[in-house]
Motif scaffolding. Structure first.
Motif, PDB file in Angstrom:
ATOM      1  N   CYS A 209       0.863  -1.117  -0.184  1.00 46.01           N
ATOM      2  CA  CYS A 209       0.077  -0.124  -0.051  1.00 46.01           C
ATOM      3  C   CYS A 209       0.626   1.187  -0.177  1.00 46.01           C
ATOM      4  CB  CYS A 209      -0.908  -0.006   1.279  1.00 46.01           C
ATOM      5  SG  CYS A 209      -0.073   0.177   2.775  1.00 46.01           S
TER       6      CYS A 209
ATOM      7  N   CYS B 262      -1.973  -1.628   5.991  1.00 45.72           N
ATOM      8  CA  CYS B 262      -2.680  -2.944   5.109  1.00 45.72           C
ATOM      9  C   CYS B 262      -2.248  -4.167   5.742  1.00 45.72           C
ATOM     10  CB  CYS B 262      -2.187  -2.853   3.626  1.00 45.72           C
ATOM     11  SG  CYS B 262      -0.491  -3.505   3.397  1.00 45.72           S
TER      12      CYS B 262
ATOM     13  N   LYS C 212      -6.486  -6.940   0.029  1.00 46.16           N
ATOM     14  CA  LYS C 212      -6.030  -5.606  -0.518  1.00 46.16           C
ATOM     15  C   LYS C 212      -5.376  -5.396  -1.677  1.00 46.16           C
ATOM     16  CE  LYS C 212      -6.566  -3.893   4.327  1.00 46.16           C
ATOM     17  NZ  LYS C 212      -6.982  -2.822   5.040  1.00 46.16           N
TER      18      LYS C 212
ATOM     19  N   LYS D 189      -7.721  -6.469  -4.784  1.00 48.97           N
ATOM     20  CA  LYS D 189      -8.749  -5.553  -4.885  1.00 48.97           C
ATOM     21  C   LYS D 189      -8.390  -4.522  -5.956  1.00 48.97           C
ATOM     22  CE  LYS D 189     -12.220  -3.269  -2.442  1.00 48.97           C
ATOM     23  NZ  LYS D 189     -12.707  -2.713  -1.414  1.00 48.97           N
TER      24      LYS D 189
END
Ligand code: TMP
Length: 411
Positions: free
Chosen positions: A13, A54, A232, A235
């Motif tokens: 992230c 994350c 995550k 996605k």
């Protein structure tokens, strides 16, 4: 060539909200076995960080991938239990998705010596491996597994896609090796057929934490995955985890099935496991801090036990020279004064020395001469069941095994 750098942000992230949870010291790369002791042996910091945004557990100390993977000494085919695992794996995936259907195209990333693809080929699939180690890809080619000797990137994925999109992409114990995870997953998305599946196996962070498997943390393994963190990541690329299977190999592995968004029904066990991770504290820094403390306690008790055995005049040897064994030996400062030699079935490792600790590695025939008063430190603890069975005679003669994890004990 810059052989080492420190990354400052999270691999999934890009957050800078990273916190140190375990420092394993300055270590040589775990697979860098030596021909002879050298004063220029390379060592790098080995520290585990947790991303508070994350929840990815990860290394920030990055050793250049060419140094780690261009010449590789790990062969899937050296461990019989892995070959059995691969045979069941191929059967399971093939029959679930392709029974009585057309011949699927299967591409494996990090295909090593072609052991897994061989099983898919036997079942009737068209196969292609992508493997960065030139020595290992040559072994695959010799056994008629078409293999491209390259690192997988989104660029390579685009050129492969032009020749035909695979129905299955496989990646075993390799996603954790990838520094640019976003580029890797972009490559998967662009390469995969719209109805295809990406099946991969990673050591599961829940097993790492629960069983204090700290020695699986080494420079090659940049990420330690939970479903929470992986969800995550996928996605971002409109990919979804639709199924999972827990496997016992490598101390606890998660096999993960991924498809393009809304192409497959998400199984309830995926949601259940994510909820379990939340309950367990996968998103909490304290869970990892506790793990860090347990590792220090383990080191103390293993060191004490080995000292005590040496004082009693016992001879200690190592059983298996896996990469993780080198982390354990280096972190616990167990060297060639304490361990006379290690036996390992991998021909490529025999007659070499362990990195950092310089213990000679020999062929397993040596075990035949051992018995009462002899102890094998089981460095390949993930094959405990198979090895104890295999070494029944040694144990009958009074030989013992020292199992290092999760609490050192002699059996
Ligand atoms: P791995 O845990 O990364 O698969 O590595 C296991 C190492 O242990 C590998 O170098 C092969 C070795 N080994 C033995 O020496 N004897 C055995 O019976 C088994 C199963 C593995």
């Amino acid at each position: 060539m810059q052989v080492y750098h420190k990354s400052k942000k999270c691999r999934i992230c890009s957050s800078k909200n990273l916190e140190l949870v375990l420092d394993l010291g300055i270590q040589p790369p775990a697979n860098s076995f030596l021909k002879k002791v050298s004063s220029s042996e390379k060592k790098f910091p080995l520290r585990l960080f947790f991303c508070k945004d994350c929840f990815l557990l990860q290394l920030v100390d990055i050793v250049d991938k060419k140094l780690l993977f261009s010449h590789y000494l790990y062969l899937s085919s050296a461990s019989k239990p892995i070959l059995e695992h691969f045979s069941k794996y191929a059967f399971n995936v093939f029959n679930k998705f392709w029974k009585n259907k057309r011949k699927p195209l299967i591409i494996e990333i990090g295909s090593n010596d072609g052991s897994l693809l061989k099983e898919f080929k036997k079942l009737g699939a068209n196969v292609l491996g992508v493997e960065p180690a030139s020595n290992v890809s040559k072994i695959a080619l010799k056994s008629n597994i078409p293999t491209i000797n390259k690192f997988f990137t989104s660029k390579l994925a685009s050129s492969l896609a032009k020749k035909g999109k695979p129905n299955v992409i496989l990646a075993n114990n390799v996603v954790g090796h990838i520094e640019d995870l976003n580029d890797f997953v972009l490559g998967i998305k662009n390469l995969l057929d719209d109805d295809g599946i990406f099946v991969f196996e990673v050591p599961y962070v829940l097993d790492l934490l629960k069983k204090t498997e700290f020695d699986t943390i080494y420079h090659e393994h940049l990420s330690y995955f939970s479903l929470l963190a992986l969800t995550k990541l996928f996605k971002k690329f409109e990919l979804e985890i639709f199924d999972i299977q827990r496997q016992s190999v490598h101390g606890g592995t998660l096999r993960i099935f991924v498809a393009k968004k809304e192409r497959k029904k998400i199984k309830s066990k995926v949601i259940k496991m994510i909820n379990f991770e939340k309950e367990y504290g996968i998103s909490k820094i304290r869970t990892y801090k506790q793990f860090g403390k347990k590792v220090l306690i383990l080191r103390n008790s293993l060191q004490k036990k080995i000292k005590q055995l040496k004082q009693e005049g016992k001879m200690i040897y190592g059983y298996g020279a896996p990469a993780k064994g080198n982390v354990l030996l280096n972190f616990c400062q167990i060297d060639n004064k304490m361990i006379n030699f290690i036996i390992d079935t991998t021909p490529l490792k025999q007659n070499l020395l362990t990195p950092g600790t310089h213990i000679p590695i020999k062929s397993p025939t040596k075990v035949i001469q051992k018995g009462a008063g002899d102890i094998f430190l089981l460095l390949a603890w993930n094959y405990k069941k198979d090895i104890l069975k295999k070494e029944k005679r040694f144990r009958k003669r009074g030989g013992k095994f020292l199992i290092p994890l999760p609490n050192p004990r002699i059996i």
